[in-house]
Write a protein that holds these residues in place. Structure first.
Motif, PDB file in Angstrom:
ATOM      1  N   HIS D 172     -37.819  -9.012  27.399  1.00 63.23           N
ATOM      2  CA  HIS D 172     -38.568  -8.333  26.100  1.00 63.23           C
ATOM      3  C   HIS D 172     -39.090  -9.366  25.247  1.00 63.23           C
ATOM      4  O   HIS D 172     -39.698  -9.219  24.443  1.00 63.23           O
ATOM      5  N   VAL D 173     -38.587 -10.779  25.580  1.00 68.14           N
ATOM      6  CA  VAL D 173     -38.968 -11.864  24.490  1.00 68.14           C
ATOM      7  C   VAL D 173     -40.187 -12.185  24.827  1.00 68.14           C
ATOM      8  O   VAL D 173     -41.325 -11.764  23.628  1.00 68.14           O
ATOM      9  N   GLY D 174     -40.985 -12.790  25.704  1.00 68.97           N
ATOM     10  CA  GLY D 174     -42.485 -13.021  25.793  1.00 68.97           C
ATOM     11  C   GLY D 174     -42.570 -13.978  25.054  1.00 68.97           C
ATOM     12  O   GLY D 174     -41.849 -14.660  24.159  1.00 68.97           O
ATOM     13  N   LEU D 175     -44.010 -14.620  24.886  1.00 76.86           N
ATOM     14  CA  LEU D 175     -44.640 -15.513  23.723  1.00 76.86           C
ATOM     15  C   LEU D 175     -44.867 -14.611  22.455  1.00 76.86           C
ATOM     16  O   LEU D 175     -45.740 -13.712  22.252  1.00 76.86           O
ATOM     17  N   ARG D 176     -44.199 -15.121  21.437  1.00 75.36           N
ATOM     18  CA  ARG D 176     -44.485 -14.402  20.128  1.00 75.36           C
ATOM     19  C   ARG D 176     -44.902 -15.408  19.265  1.00 75.36           C
ATOM     20  O   ARG D 176     -44.230 -16.542  19.113  1.00 75.36           O
ATOM     21  N   ILE D 177     -45.721 -15.030  18.223  1.00 76.38           N
ATOM     22  CA  ILE D 177     -45.803 -16.045  17.155  1.00 76.38           C
ATOM     23  C   ILE D 177     -44.628 -16.144  16.077  1.00 76.38           C
ATOM     24  O   ILE D 177     -44.549 -17.530  15.976  1.00 76.38           O
ATOM     25  N   SER D 178     -44.042 -15.237  16.085  1.00 74.41           N
ATOM     26  CA  SER D 178     -42.648 -15.731  15.239  1.00 74.41           C
ATOM     27  C   SER D 178     -41.927 -17.029  15.763  1.00 74.41           C
ATOM     28  O   SER D 178     -41.373 -17.615  15.086  1.00 74.41           O
ATOM     29  N   LEU D 179     -41.660 -16.490  17.116  1.00 71.37           N
ATOM     30  CA  LEU D 179     -40.795 -17.624  17.862  1.00 71.37           C
ATOM     31  C   LEU D 179     -41.467 -19.203  17.731  1.00 71.37           C
ATOM     32  O   LEU D 179     -40.646 -19.918  17.401  1.00 71.37           O
ATOM     33  N   GLY D 180     -42.887 -19.119  17.724  1.00 68.59           N
ATOM     34  CA  GLY D 180     -43.359 -20.265  17.393  1.00 68.59           C
ATOM     35  C   GLY D 180     -43.015 -20.959  16.259  1.00 68.59           C
ATOM     36  O   GLY D 180     -42.703 -22.180  15.980  1.00 68.59           O
ATOM     37  N   LEU D 181     -43.242 -19.941  15.396  1.00 66.50           N
ATOM     38  CA  LEU D 181     -43.129 -20.552  13.913  1.00 66.50           C
ATOM     39  C   LEU D 181     -41.537 -21.128  13.805  1.00 66.50           C
ATOM     40  O   LEU D 181     -41.221 -22.192  13.057  1.00 66.50           O
ATOM     41  N   GLY D 305     -40.710 -20.213   8.270  1.00 69.37           N
ATOM     42  CA  GLY D 305     -39.750 -19.345   8.501  1.00 69.37           C
ATOM     43  C   GLY D 305     -39.735 -18.026   7.856  1.00 69.37           C
ATOM     44  O   GLY D 305     -39.807 -16.910   8.460  1.00 69.37           O
ATOM     45  N   LEU D 306     -40.309 -18.180   6.371  1.00 71.79           N
ATOM     46  CA  LEU D 306     -40.482 -16.927   5.760  1.00 71.79           C
ATOM     47  C   LEU D 306     -41.503 -16.157   6.435  1.00 71.79           C
ATOM     48  O   LEU D 306     -41.608 -14.908   6.591  1.00 71.79           O
ATOM     49  N   LEU D 307     -42.694 -16.968   7.009  1.00 74.22           N
ATOM     50  CA  LEU D 307     -43.681 -15.981   7.759  1.00 74.22           C
ATOM     51  C   LEU D 307     -43.364 -15.532   8.955  1.00 74.22           C
ATOM     52  O   LEU D 307     -43.752 -14.258   9.125  1.00 74.22           O
ATOM     53  N   GLY D 308     -42.273 -16.087   9.575  1.00 76.56           N
ATOM     54  CA  GLY D 308     -41.893 -15.502  10.860  1.00 76.56           C
ATOM     55  C   GLY D 308     -41.033 -14.305  10.742  1.00 76.56           C
ATOM     56  O   GLY D 308     -41.307 -13.124  11.165  1.00 76.56           O
ATOM     57  N   THR D 309     -40.334 -14.410   9.404  1.00 76.72           N
ATOM     58  CA  THR D 309     -39.530 -13.113   9.018  1.00 76.72           C
ATOM     59  C   THR D 309     -40.452 -12.128   8.565  1.00 76.72           C
ATOM     60  O   THR D 309     -40.362 -10.996   9.076  1.00 76.72           O
ATOM     61  N   LEU D 310     -41.576 -12.490   7.967  1.00 77.35           N
ATOM     62  CA  LEU D 310     -42.540 -11.486   7.371  1.00 77.35           C
ATOM     63  C   LEU D 310     -43.246 -10.846   8.548  1.00 77.35           C
ATOM     64  O   LEU D 310     -43.167  -9.500   8.531  1.00 77.35           O
ATOM     65  N   LEU D 311     -43.326 -11.677   9.340  1.00 73.67           N
ATOM     66  CA  LEU D 311     -43.973 -11.074  10.669  1.00 73.67           C
ATOM     67  C   LEU D 311     -43.448  -9.893  11.330  1.00 73.67           C
ATOM     68  O   LEU D 311     -43.784  -8.858  11.768  1.00 73.67           O
ATOM     69  N   LEU D 312     -42.042 -10.248  11.515  1.00 69.77           N
ATOM     70  CA  LEU D 312     -41.122  -9.177  12.146  1.00 69.77           C
ATOM     71  C   LEU D 312     -40.757  -8.146  11.182  1.00 69.77           C
ATOM     72  O   LEU D 312     -40.617  -7.082  11.762  1.00 69.77           O
ATOM     73  N   PHE D 313     -40.827  -8.275   9.903  1.00 75.10           N
ATOM     74  CA  PHE D 313     -40.670  -6.819   8.915  1.00 75.10           C
ATOM     75  C   PHE D 313     -41.894  -6.257   9.375  1.00 75.10           C
ATOM     76  O   PHE D 313     -41.876  -4.894   9.289  1.00 75.10           O
ATOM     77  N   VAL D 314     -43.303  -6.631   9.549  1.00 74.04           N
ATOM     78  CA  VAL D 314     -44.358  -5.838   9.822  1.00 74.04           C
ATOM     79  C   VAL D 314     -44.347  -5.242  11.208  1.00 74.04           C
ATOM     80  O   VAL D 314     -44.581  -3.962  11.242  1.00 74.04           O
ATOM     81  N   SER D 315     -44.083  -5.977  12.226  1.00 75.02           N
ATOM     82  CA  SER D 315     -44.050  -5.618  13.504  1.00 75.02           C
ATOM     83  C   SER D 315     -43.009  -6.102  14.359  1.00 75.02           C
ATOM     84  O   SER D 315     -42.928  -7.522  14.265  1.00 75.02           O
ATOM     85  N   ARG D 316     -42.158  -5.437  15.087  1.00 75.86           N
ATOM     86  CA  ARG D 316     -41.355  -6.002  15.885  1.00 75.86           C
ATOM     87  C   ARG D 316     -42.043  -6.889  16.998  1.00 75.86           C
ATOM     88  O   ARG D 316     -41.244  -7.558  17.713  1.00 75.86           O
TER      89      ARG D 316
END
Lengths: 503, 122, 669, 318
Positions: D172-181, D305-316
């Protein structure tokens, strides 16, 4: 002569015979005070200020260093009018005079002892034993002091710095020096020429060649000795080698203080090559005791000349990539640009020489003016910058290394043949004592040595004045606007001498 | 530490850190506080003004500790012997375990001296 | 029965006040009054426990107060929890004061008010109608105001008292209006009627605003906190402990009672308001605290921060509740209530410790303290535990409530509203930021006060304080530890109160879990075990210590501190509180306080003093309260003119007003 | 039996981190030396240094208190416990469920809290400089770390590291923006927290620029050994954390048996080598920054870190 006419006034000043190459006048207090005002007004620059048993001397230069003179004031009562009252850069020299000769500067504001920590044997110093040093006052809320030294975390000479700060903001920095006072002036008094020359070479180990040249120059001036040309050119060669070695070491060390160790590694390697060349050519890594009064002690063989040529080539090859490394490391530039700013007008007022002065727009290099052989026959640049920050001081060093390389190439090409030394003919005029003065550009700036010889050829009084005397006080002020953590960079970019200052 | 040298010895001690001599490969390095130190490298004729500082530094160093006196001055004051402001050799203030002669000693001499000390102690 | 006992105790406390006035002979009065207060508080504590742990809700109506209404009183699990908090703090502060009160200059200015203050706080919690609530609330304000004015000769105290009185009256007024809204046109002032009635949508913002102004100003939310750092420190230390540790909790109770219980279902945007207020309060509170070097003011500002954290928990609970995510609401409420308990424990501990320092040295300015760990070992150790707990360090209690809050934040991506989606991560970041800043703040508080070398002669000769003081501090420190390593028990104890508020949902029971773990959601998601962590840490530490002592050199030598070879005994060479916080002031203060520094450095060689000028602005005071004060001033001068009008003008005015009123009425219809 | 097995694995894990930690620091120093064309110290030098320090006497300042003597053990313990909670060669070890990532961050905070206090204990200005700077840096670094942890937790639906590591191994992981951040944020925090260049200089000799070193300037003998060991462990901890989250391959799970454990250990050591090498290269190529640039640097991590969290709040799926 007429450069100082306004100071000397009508004809009360008495020109002293046998003081070479610049004149010395015995003056009265009025002229003394006029000199102080002339310095404050920027007409003259303070070059030296020293005492002896019942007399104080003041060496002056015109603002452009085209004329120099020494003023002497007798003070049989044990006091003399304070110059520092009018012209602050004289303060520490005056305090030193009080420490070493018990002569009091009348009207001086700062009466604290300087080199004397109250520890010398009774009667030597002026400070009462065991008294605590009073640091200057600081006002503000929640301040704390950071005492640093005399034993430092790094491998540097001993000195005490007292920061008063609020967190990282430095409110005042005060230096407390004198830890390496070894009593060189008194050791010199009565010493034979050879012993004194060895001592002169050890006033500041990093500038041993410059000090030896200055000391020899003063002796040669006093005795009117003519040094063989080859010796003069070899001296120049050694002096430039020393300058390059020290500048390379400093550039690396400044970068290392910003934790940029690559520069230190490269510069350290180059410096080591210079020192090895010095050892191969002159028999000593620092070239200690290679310059003697009357000439030089070692000759440069043809193989040696080739070695130095190779060294010059090697540095010329290695330097440009290093310069671009320095110039392109944004993280490093961020530390050096704008840090430790020295105002040009302060540098001028304090007569601050060397790299520090030239990085703050003071275009004074005593190799250029008043000049001395072999530089009077050589073409070279004196790089000057106006920025006055750590970065500017690094750049001046880089440019000076390049200049020195050019100078060495010229010297190697034009190195005259001939004898290495002549004997010093001392004491042949039994009338008045012979006095001489020399001004030599070390890697830190202009070194002044003044000597008076006894009739038997031994030293009566010798006063070496390190360029650091006029740089240390300025270090206290460049911290303004910087934080505690930036001090090491400022300090290293000044790289003042402790040993040469404390004597 | 510098107890009054002319800075010549310091220059050569600095050179120990450059990549030619590379002191660190022997597991030796310069530390920031005497509390962290095993060996005190003392240079210079001990000046009167530095005597107390030297003594305090020695006291601040935890045992077992060794003192290495570097340079001719550190032996007996060298050219500065006899001055009112100079105590004399380092041994007059703290016990010295090893003396490395030279004015100043070359990095090579320093290195071999330190390695010899390493050999005898371990 | 329990409620009767509680009422009896409250009445006893009230009666103790006049008794305290009559037996003014100091030496007897102090132990009697404080001893009886402590006893009453203990009984109240025990009496409240059964209801907290799931017992019945008790109701009683007394024929007091307004004749046709009577005084409604009610003890449910929420009230019981706050009774426990109030009386735990009250009992400990009273015990402490038996020793501490000995140094009171004017005991007659403290003794009568303490029992009345305690009684009033208890009464607020069990009040079940607006009249009793407001009466008790106002009494609480007045008695604490009297305590703030203990040292009334001091100008600072008088100023603090004045500001406090203004803010408290304003707060009560707001609450009065809020209750008016809740009561609606039917005028049912008992809480039971209020629960049944619903509020018109249009009035919801007004109600929220009034509650925040009323209950929030008492709790100290930014920007209504200005009185708190003035008033809390001005009172004697045990009163500071009560005000900071307990009274702010009663204020939180007021908010919870009105918002979660009386107001009925709330709109989701309520949570936004509460979250924003909480986040700003948390960060600004701790930043203000960092700038202080008066220990008590530092602690008072820190109370502001902790109120912010509690509000964050409450805001999350509101968000979950508005979206019918009862489990999330239960978790967030548990976190908030847990933090209420924790804060009352460690803040009381810290204020009592400060009191001990004040007794021993006469100073509460940190710049004049230092080195007390050598001379006051017990105070130092307990204060250290308090500092570690408030800095949210595991395995102490502060960490558990923050951890629970974080867990609640991690549940919130499921919230549907976009506003919340953007807000909650930022709130999480500010919570993390305030926690980290709190650690810095308490390194400073403990380090400068207790470590290093004494900065004043008084600090150099300080002596450990009396047994009552040290005993209560040890007790609080132990409670902090226990609450940290056995969080499951507390979560379970809170579950009934939480269930009342979260519509019957509660966290799964924790005390039955193996090893007393804390697993709020599921084991795969998150778990924390303070007990195991403590055992783990203690075992490892002892193992290492034993091993090191067994195998390493054991030689120890005392020597002078390393001074770079320059002996200077002056304590000025150590860091000051202001210096410690300066880097943080430089990083955050530019924005938050428009902090600026100016250095006047004389030229080298000049002997004049160098000077540092630091300017820190309290922007809220400058931009909010000063203009309000000015406006009030101007308005009152204008109104003053009305006193000197002619009869004709007065008649004209009356006529104009009548016309306006009639016109308004006509339009309304 | 299973319990015994668990205990053995847990103990092995704890011993492994302690045993490997000095080696990692030694390796970093060695690579740095090689990059400067030196021969560099031996890899075993940190071990020798620790042994040497343990044999030395302790010199205590007169003004120091019991806290000063206790802190080395407390710091070491807190960091060791935190390091032991991070899966190294095997996930799901016995104690890993007693504390999650948030607790690990808090344990590091505990270590820092006490070390900063120790810096203030003797009452010298250097200790104060170190403590004050450390807390200033931590006041931004810790939230940054927490935000990174949040992002990971939101991704994996768990704050437990073992669960996160398992999740990272799934498809399920794949390449994610949040992971990079998060990766960048964690790297920045790791550099700052371990007192590495450009935030601090581990090899500095300038009292006035030090952060970590200034706090421990007064320590000697076995106390210093504990503090040094704690610093080694902390570096290892961050390396393990990054390895566990971003390079979870090869990690065994409890109960997999000795072969899997062996593979796990080898894989773990390989990951550490990569991390150490990269750190050395990074450090060599950059100068130390001004003290007040550090918060900006870490503020970037916080924002990431905040951006990463925010992205995940917006979309999983971001």
């Amino acid at each position: 002569m007429h450069a100082f006419a306004t100071i000397l006034g009508d004809d009360k000043a008495v020109l002293q015979p046998d003081h070479r190459p610049w004149p010395r006048y015995q003056v009265d207090e009025a002229a003394w005070i006029r000199a102080a005002h002339a310095m404050r007004n920027g007409v003259c620059t303070l070059v030296g200020y020293w005492g002896e048993a019942k007399q104080v001397h003041l060496a002056l230069a015109t603002a452009s260093y085209d004329a120099l003179c020494v003023l002497s004031l007798a003070c049989p009562e044990g006091h003399f009018p304070s110059i520092a009252l009018v012209h602050l850069p004289a303060a520490r020299l005056e305090r030193t005079i009080a420490d070493l000769f018990h002569l009091r500067a009348r009207g001086a504001a700062d009466l604290r002892p300087w080199l004397d920590h109250g520890r010398w044997a009774a009667g030597v110093g002026a400070a009462p034993a065991g008294s605590a040093y009073a640091f200057l006052p600081v006002e503000g809320e929640s301040l704390h002091q950071i005492p640093v030294g005399p034993v430092h975390a790094g491998i540097i000479e001993p000195g005490h710095f007292r920061f008063t700060a609020c967190g990282e903001t430095v409110v005042r920095l005060e230096e407390r020096l004198g830890y390496v006072h070894k009593g060189i002036e008194r050791l010199m008094a009565g010493a034979s020429l050879a012993k004194a020359a060895r001592l002169a070479g050890r006033i500041s180990g990093d500038s041993t060649v410059a000090y030896a040249i200055a000391f020899a120059g003063a002796i040669e001036a006093a005795t009117a000795t003519r040094v063989p040309p080859r010796a003069q050119w070899l001296r120049g060669l050694m002096a430039e080698l020393e300058r390059i070695a020290n500048h390379l070491g400093d550039i690396g060390a400044i970068c290392n203080d910003a934790a940029f160790s690559v520069m230190l590694a490269h510069c350290g390697l180059l410096r080591e090559q210079v020192l090895r060349a010095a050892e191969a050519c002159f028999g000593h890594r620092l070239m200690m005791d290679r310059v003697v009064p009357g000439g030089v002690a070692t000759d440069l063989t043809d193989a040696g000349a080739v070695h130095i040529e190779a060294l010059i080539g090697e540095i010329r090859r290695c330097l440009p990539p290093l310069i671009s490394l320095y110039d392109n490391a944004a993280s490093l530039q961020d530390r050096t640009v704008g840090t430790g700013f020295l105002r040009p007008e302060l540098a001028t007022r304090f007569g601050c020489g060397g790299v520090v002065g030239r990085a703050s727009g003071r275009a004074i290099d005593v190799r250029r003016r008043p000049s001395y052989p072999p530089y009077d026959q050589l073409a070279f640049d004196v790089p000057v910058l106006m920025q006055g920050d750590v970065n500017a001081r690094v750049w001046i060093r880089i440019r000076e290394v390049e200049c020195s390389l050019a100078l060495m190439t010229q010297m190697l090409r034009r190195l005259p043949a001939g004898p290495l030394a002549t004997t010093i003919a001392a004491g042949d005029n039994a009338g008045s004592p012979q006095e001489g003065m020399a001004l030599v550009e070390g890697f830190r700036g202009d070194i002044l040595v003044w000597v008076r010889l006894n009739p038997d050829g031994s030293i009566d009084r010798c006063h070496p004045r390190d360029p650091s005397w006029f740089q240390w006080p300025l270090l206290e002020t460049v911290i303004d606007g910087n934080i505690v953590a930036d001090f090491p960079l400022c300090n290293k970019s000044f790289n003042c001498s402790y040993s040469g200052h404390d004597l | 530490m510098d107890a009054g040298s002319c800075n010549g010895c310091e220059l050569e001690i600095h050179a120990l850190n450059n990549i030619v001599y590379d002191l660190e490969r022997f597991g030796l390095r310069f530390v920031a506080s005497p509390r962290h130190a095993d060996v005190l490298l003392v240079t210079g004729p001990v000046t009167v003004n530095m005597r107390e500082a030297l003594q305090r530094t020695y006291d601040a160093t935890p045992a077992p500790k060794w003192v290495v006196a570097v340079g001719d001055c550190a032996l007996d004051g060298g050219v500065f012997a006899g001055s009112y402001a100079v105590v004399g050799g380092v041994a007059k203030v703290v016990p010295v375990d090893l003396h490395i002669p030279g004015c100043p000693p070359t990095p090579q001499q320093l290195l071999s001296g330190l390695l010899a000390l390493l050999q005898t102690t371990s | 029965m329990a409620l009767t006992l509680i009422l009896a105790c409250i009445a006893a406390l009230f009666l103790l006040a006049p008794v305290a006035i009559t037996i003014r002979a100091g030496a007897v009065a102090r132990p009697v009054v404080y001893g009886l207060s402590a006893t009453a508080c203990s009984i109240l504590l025990i009496a409240a426990a059964p209801t907290l742990l799931g017992g019945d809700t008790l109701v009683q109506i007394l024929p007091l107060g307004i004749p046709w209404i009577g005084a409604h009183l009610r003890l449910d699990a929420l009230a019981a929890f706050f009774l426990v908090v109030v009386n735990l703090g009250g009992a400990i502060a009273s015990l402490y004061a038996i020793g501490y009160g000995r140094h009171e200059a004017a005991p007659e200015r403290v003794l009568p008010f303490i029992p009345a203050f305690l009684a009033a706080m208890n009464l607020v919690v069990i009040a079940d109608d607006a009249f009793v609530f407001l009466f008790a609330w106002e009494l609480m304000s007045l008695t604490s105001w009297a305590l703030v004015m203990t040292d009334h000769r001091d100008g600072g105290s008088r100023h603090a008292g004045y500001v406090y009185l203004v803010m408290a009256s304003f707060g009560t007024l707001c609450l009065l209006l809020a209750f008016g809204l809740l009561a609606g046109s039917h005028g049912g002032y008992s809480f039971t009627t209020m629960r049944l009635s619903t509020l018109a949508t249009g009035l919801q913002p007004v109600l929220l605003l009034l509650v925040l102004l009323g209950a929030g100003s008492k709790a100290g939310i930014v920007p209504l906190h200005v009185w708190l750092p003035l008033a809390h420190p001005a009172a004697p230390s045990h009163v500071s402990a009560l005000m900071s540790g307990v009274m702010t909790k009663v204020a939180v109770y007021g908010l919870i009672r009105i918002v979660f219980d009386l107001a009925g279902p709330t709109a989701w945007w309520w949570s936004i308001v509460v979250l924003v207020v909480g986040a700003i309060t948390a960060v600004l509170g701790v930043l203000y605290a960092l700038m202080q070097h008066d220990l008590k003011r530092l602690l008072a500002y820190h109370t502001v921060e902790n109120i912010g954290i509690i509000y964050i928990g409450l805001g999350l609970a509101l968000a979950f509740q508005a979206n019918q995510m009862a489990f999330g609401a239960a978790l967030a409420l548990t976190a908030a209530l847990f933090h209420v308990l924790n804060h009352s424990l460690f803040k009381s501990l810290l204020f009592l410790g400060t009191g001990a320092v004040l007794t021993a040295t006469g100073h509460r300015d940190m710049e004049r303290l230092g080195g007390l760990i050598h001379r006051m070992p017990v105070t130092a150790l307990t204060f250290l535990i308090g500092c570690a707990a408030i800095s949210a360090l595991p395995p102490l209690n502060g960490f558990v409530s923050e951890w629970l809050t974080f867990q609640a934040i991690l549940l919130s991506p499921a919230l549907p509203q976009w506003g919340l989606k953007f807000l909650v991560p930022a709130v999480g970041a500010s919570l993390a930021l305030s926690a980290a800043l709190a650690a810095a703040c308490f390194v400073k508080a403990f380090g400068v006060t207790f470590l290093g070398r004494p900065r004043s002669p008084e600090a150099a000769v300080a002596r450990e304080v009396d047994v009552f003081s040290t005993g209560t501090m040890i007790g609080l420190a132990v409670l902090c530890l226990l609450a940290g390593v056995l969080p499951g028990l507390i979560v379970d104890a809170l579950s009934h109160a939480v269930a009342e508020l979260a519509g019957g949902t509660r966290l799964p029971p924790q005390s039955t879990l193996p090893w007393l773990s804390l697993i709020p959601v599921s084991a795969a998601r998150s778990s924390y075990n303070g007990l195991l962590l403590l055992i783990f840490i203690v075992c490892t530490a002892s193992l290492i210590a034993v091993a090191v002592h067994r195998f390493a050199s054991r030689a120890v030598r005392r020597a002078a501190a390393w001074d770079c070879g320059f002996p200077d005994a002056s304590p000025a060479t150590q860091y000051t509180a202001g210096s410690f916080a300066q880097p943080i002031r430089r990083v955050f203060g530019r924005l938050a306080f428009r902090a600026s520094e100016r250095v006047e450095m004389p030229e080298p060689g000049r002997l004049e003093a160098a000077r540092l000028h630091v300017k820190v602005h309290d922007l809220i005071w400058q931009w909010l309260f000063v203009p309000i004060a000015k406006a009030v001033n101007v308005a009152s001068i204008r109104l003053n003119r009305l006193q000197f009008l002619t009869i004709r003008s007065y008649l004209g005015l009356v006529f104009a007003v009548l016309v306006i009123l009639l016109a308004g009425l006509a339009l309304w219809q | 039996m299973a319990v015994v097995n668990d205990i053995i694995i847990q103990a092995l894990q704890m011993l492994l981190v302690v045993a490997v930690a000095p080696g990692l620091t030694g390796f970093v120093r060695w690579v740095k030396a090689r990059l400067l064309r030196r021969r560099g110290p031996s890899l075993l030098q940190p071990y020798r240094d620790l042994y040497r320090l343990l044999r030395k006497e302790v010199v205590l300042a007169e003004s120091s208190s019991w806290l000063f003597r206790a802190v080395p053990y407390m710091t070491f313990t807190a960091i060791w416990v935190a390091a032991a909670l991070i899966p190294t060669f095997a996930t799901g070890t016995m104690f890993s469920w007693s504390a999650d990532m948030i607790a690990i961050v808090a344990l590091l905070g505990t270590a820092r809290f006490f070390l900063a206090l120790a810096g203030l204990d003797v009452g010298t200005s250097f200790g104060g400089i170190g403590s004050s700077r450390e807390m200033m840096i931590a006041s931004v670094a810790e939230p940054a770390m927490l935000m990174a942890v949040f992002t990971l937790s939101l991704l994996a639906g768990s704050t437990q590291l073992s669960s996160v590591a398992h999740f990272m191994l799934t498809q399920h992981v794949g390449l994610r923006i949040s992971l990079g951040l998060v990766l960048v944020a964690l790297l920045i925090v790791a550099v700052a927290e371990n007192a590495r260049i450009p935030v601090d200089n581990p090899a500095t000799h300038l009292e006035l620029t030090m952060v970590h070193e200034a706090m421990v300037l007064e320590y000697s003998g076995r106390h210093l050994a504990m503090i040094e060991a704690a610093a080694f462990l902390k570096l290892l901890l961050y390396a393990s954390l990054l390895a566990c989250v971003f390079l979870p391959w090869g990690t065994a799970a409890v109960g997999d048996g000795p072969v899997a454990y062996g593979i796990g250990i080898v894989a773990y050591l390989a990951k550490l080598t990569i991390a150490g090498g990269l750190l050395a290269v990074f450090e060599t190529s950059i100068a130390k920054m001004r003290v007040f640039r550090v918060p900006e640097f870490l503020g970037a991590a916080l924002m990431l870190g905040l951006l990463g969290t925010l992205l995940l709040f917006v979309s999983r799926s971001l």
